[in-house]
Design an enzyme around this catalytic site. Structure first.
Site, PDB file in Angstrom:
ATOM      1  CG  PHE A 153      -1.859   1.184   1.290  1.00 52.82           C
ATOM      2  CD1 PHE A 153      -2.943   1.268   0.426  1.00 52.82           C
ATOM      3  CD2 PHE A 153      -1.663   2.207   2.208  1.00 52.82           C
ATOM      4  CE1 PHE A 153      -3.812   2.351   0.472  1.00 52.82           C
ATOM      5  CE2 PHE A 153      -2.533   3.285   2.271  1.00 52.82           C
ATOM      6  CZ  PHE A 153      -3.609   3.361   1.402  1.00 52.82           C
ATOM      7  CB  VAL A 154       1.805   3.776  -2.215  1.00 52.68           C
ATOM      8  CG1 VAL A 154       2.326   5.207  -2.289  1.00 52.68           C
ATOM      9  CG2 VAL A 154       2.954   2.786  -2.396  1.00 52.68           C
ATOM     10  CE  LYS A 163       3.789  12.311  -6.352  1.00 53.33           C
ATOM     11  NZ  LYS A 163       2.416  12.024  -6.807  1.00 53.33           N
ATOM     12  N   GLY A 164       6.220   5.814  -8.750  1.00 55.44           N
ATOM     13  CA  GLY A 164       7.193   4.724  -8.759  1.00 55.44           C
ATOM     14  C   GLY A 164       7.459   4.117  -7.400  1.00 55.44           C
ATOM     15  CG  ASN A 212      -6.632  -2.070  -8.082  1.00 53.99           C
ATOM     16  OD1 ASN A 212      -6.420  -1.179  -8.890  1.00 53.99           O
ATOM     17  ND2 ASN A 212      -6.080  -2.083  -6.883  1.00 53.99           N
ATOM     18  CE1 TYR A 244       1.137  -5.348  -7.802  1.00 54.79           C
ATOM     19  CE2 TYR A 244      -1.084  -6.200  -8.083  1.00 54.79           C
ATOM     20  CZ  TYR A 244      -0.141  -5.564  -7.313  1.00 54.79           C
ATOM     21  OH  TYR A 244      -0.470  -5.147  -6.056  1.00 54.79           O
TER      22      TYR A 244
END
Length: 234
Positions: free
Chosen positions: A161-162, A169-170, A199, A206
């Site tokens: 999770f970000v 942003k990588g 998603n 991925y």
């Protein structure tokens, strides 16, 4: 689990001089670091798990408290059981904190040059009070698995999770690559995870990383009362 870091990221710069500011032409450097989480990070981890549950539309199933996490995580050496990489970001270079270096893992640092500075509405809640303006931006939790077909261990990624303002942003790729790199260095055979079928951004992300998405497999789960029904089965 689901990742929130879909489209191709800007290419991280290999290095950048200190002292860059908003006035630097085209320069809004985001200093990023991946390190092993510690018990002191549990408050951040719990908040991130809650945000992940909201993102996955599963908030009603997320009941883990800080106490729950403290009683089950960090009981074994890294990579032998549940392991968490924490993603931190800063507008300034990180201080060389030896506390985060160990024989198990050396923190990974990257600099990403952005066109605009990031506005983080939750910076205060995720600020690392020990390290100045360092902010927790995401995490990945994984643990050992085993492939009988390969005859090798691997890693299973439970959560990746970000936080929303740091996506695209990588940084999600940076987290997942850190797990894959660790697996390869340890001679493991694979890294696996699941993704929600709606998603599309994560599935594309991925796929671009080289992962095989296996639509023919289904998740089976025993939990709650269904699991308790087997308590006295033997």
């Amino acid at each position: 689990m689901a990742a929130a870091a879909p489209p191709p990221p800007p290419t991280p710069a290999p290095s950048a001089p200190t002292g860059l500011s908003d006035s630097t032409p085209g320069g809004h450097p985001l200093f990023s670091r991946i390190r092993l989480a510690t018990p002191l990070d549990i408050p951040y981890i719990q908040k991130l798990i809650h945000q992940l549950a909201i993102f996955e539309k599963l908030a009603d199933l997320s009941t883990a408290t800080e106490s729950d996490l403290a009683s089950t995580l960090f009981k074994s050496p890294p990579f032998h059981s549940f392991t968490i990489f924490l993603l931190e970001v800063s507008s300034r270079p990180f201080e060389n904190d030896s506390a985060f270096h160990s024989q198990n893992f050396t923190p990974i640092e990257r600099i990403i040059n952005l066109d605009h500075s990031v506005i983080d509405p939750e910076a205060e809640a995720f600020a690392n009070g020990i390290n100045g303006d360092v902010v927790v931006a995401g995490f990945v939790l994984f643990f050992p698995s085993y492939s009988t077909f390969l005859g090798k261990p691997g890693f299973y990624v439970e959560d990746l999770f970000v936080r929303e303002c740091y996506r695209r942003k990588g940084l999600g790729k940076m987290l997942l690559s850190a797990v894959a790199s660790q697996a390869a260095r340890m001679g493991y055979g694979r890294v696996e995870w699941v993704v929600l079928d709606w998603n599309a951004n994560a599935i594309k992300f991925y796929d671009e990383m080289g992962a095989n998405v296996l639509p023919e497999w289904r998740i089976c789960r025993l939990t709650g009362s269904a699991l308790e029904a087997h308590r006295d089965a033997n």
